[in-house]
Design a protein around this motif. Structure first.
Motif: not given
Length: 415
Positions: A163, A174, A221, A223-224, A250-253
């Motif tokens: 990530n 964020y 998310v 990344i955004d 990919i692990n957004h968390r």
RNA sequence: GUGGGUGUAGCUCAGCUGGUUAGAGCGCCGGAUUGUGGUUCCGGAGGUCGCGGGUUCGAAACCCGUCACUCACCCCA
């Protein structure tokens, strides 16, 4: 009975060769990838860890072994390796040469946690640190080294999660969005997450409570919200991994717990370890050296928990040893001569042993068997008097009379 | 720091709703083989039943406390 301290573990003889193997693979591989070993002290001034790991993390708040030196200064047993390496790099000006910008270490760390499967209060880590560049290819190099370390040890069913948590600024934006999203659901979240909301909002993302995971399912998310540079960097890292065919998801968390992490974060997990499934993890820490009053220096590294690796490794990784010669000396005349012969065999480079506890020939041979000796050298009073020994092949039971003064030559010639 | 599970021989464990000298397998030591191992047969040593208190005619077992180990939460490698 006196026991070892809670959470500390002895590595017993039957596991020592496995540890040697792990360490050898680590050293060999790190060196292949251009990393040099650094050996740093196992304690430092407390301030070093407080500043680099982050004052509000659990490690610093409640898990450090901290004590006062005689002059009153506060010292701490190292809870991790990166801070110490960063300090050494600045102290010895290692950033100036490409030969000292990539470092690895191997050794014990200390954290006062409740022990559990794969978690101890003294545990061992293998880690690498690469300073001085934020080229995404160094990220790829580091992650590849980590992946290949585990492959070299033939570990199965591993997954690489990756990530980007962006820079400090990216994250601030964020976190604000995340709080806005979560604030109406606050009462539904578990107690821990309600606390995290204000102290460590990102951590809510990887809460294990099912109801929390449900509520946070459609969360924005991370990344955004990355800046363009962070986003481009992250994509370049992923492209690099793809080109080397390193499988990742990919692990957004995936958010790391230590304050110094930024941008790329990754971890490798195994499904065979119970709750402590992470065997290696790391990330970029571009801000750390500045925090320690060094020049702005991008850097990335990982750490591997060696106890967890050891738990995954198949038993019996015993490497081949040279053949063992067992001295079976007995009787008033035979035993002292055999003892001297034992010394001479060892002096000439032969692996040899005896068992002083065994008195009779029967007991001696039994010990030879337990030690998996290839040959027993039988030397009782009769042999002593005639100047011979009996050389017994323990597998074939074949025996041969050899003159005492020719034995060593005979062994070196091959049996 | 919080919660669950477990403490009987060196190790792995059995021990029925409380009942008399506490068992097995493995390991260890010895003998069968006056000086020949691994297999087999025979024998032997080894236990404050984690510790302290309570209930009972009687506790390894039931109750309370305590300690240790262990798993999980928290957090992390």
């Amino acid at each position: 009975m006196l026991r070892s301290v809670k959470g500390l573990k002895d590595i017993l003889p039957q596991h020592a060769s496995q540890w040697q193997h792990i360490e050898t693979v680590a050293r060999t591989l790190a060196s292949q990838y251009g990393f040099s070993e650094i050996r740093i002290p196992i304690f430092e001034f407390t301030e070093l860890y407080a500043r680099s790991i982050g004052g509000t993390t659990d490690i610093v708040e409640k898990e450090m072994y901290t004590f006062l030196d005689r002059d009153g200064s506060s010292l701490t047993l190292r809870p991790e390796g990166t801070a110490g390496v960063a300090r050494a790099v600045l102290e010895h000006k290692l950033l100036d040469s490409p030969s000292t910008r990539k470092l690895f270490y191997l050794g014990p760390m200390f954290r006062h946690e409740r022990p559990q499967a794969g978690r101890y209060r003294q545990f061992h880590q293998f880690g690498v640190e690469a300073f001085g560049t934020d080229d995404p290819l160094i990220d790829v190099e580091v992650i590849t080294l980590l992946w290949n370390f585990f492959s070299s040890l033939c570990l199965k069913d591993l997954s690489l999660n990756i990530n980007s948590i962006g820079t400090q600024e990216d994250r601030e934006g964020y976190i604000q969005k995340l709080r806005e999203f979560l604030s109406p659901t606050l009462t539904v979240l578990c107690e821990n997450c309600q606390r995290r909301y204000s102290t460590n909002t990102l951590r809510i993302l990887d809460c294990k409570v099912p109801s929390c995971q449900e509520t946070t399912q459609d969360v924005p998310v991370l990344i955004d919200y990355l800046s363009d540079t962070s986003k481009i960097h992250f994509e370049a890292v992923l492209d690099g991994l793809t080109s080397l065919q390193i499988p990742y998801s990919i692990n957004h968390r995936l958010v790391r717990g230590l304050d110094y992490y930024s941008r790329t974060t990754f971890e490798i997990t195994s499904p065979h370890l119970g709750a402590q499934s992470t065997i290696g993890a790391g990330g970029r820490y571009d801000g750390l050296l500045q925090v320690l009053h060094g020049p702005p220096t991008p850097a990335i590294g990982f750490a591997v928990g060696l106890e967890r690796v050891s738990l995954l490794l198949a038993e019996d990784q015993t490497q081949k040893k040279s053949p063992l010669f067992f001295l079976a000396g007995f009787g008033d005349i035979g035993k002292p001569i055999a003892f001297k012969l034992l010394y001479e065999l060892r002096q000439s480079g032969i692996r040899a042993d005896t068992d002083h506890k065994a008195r009779t020939l029967k007991a001696l041979l039994r010990s030879a068997d337990k030690l998996s000796a290839e040959y027993s050298i039988i030397l009782g009073d009769d042999e002593a008097q005639s100047g011979n020994v009996i050389m017994r092949n323990m597998h074939t039971k074949a025996q041969e009379i050899v003159a005492l003064n020719e034995l060593i030559q005979r062994i070196h010639k091959g049996c």
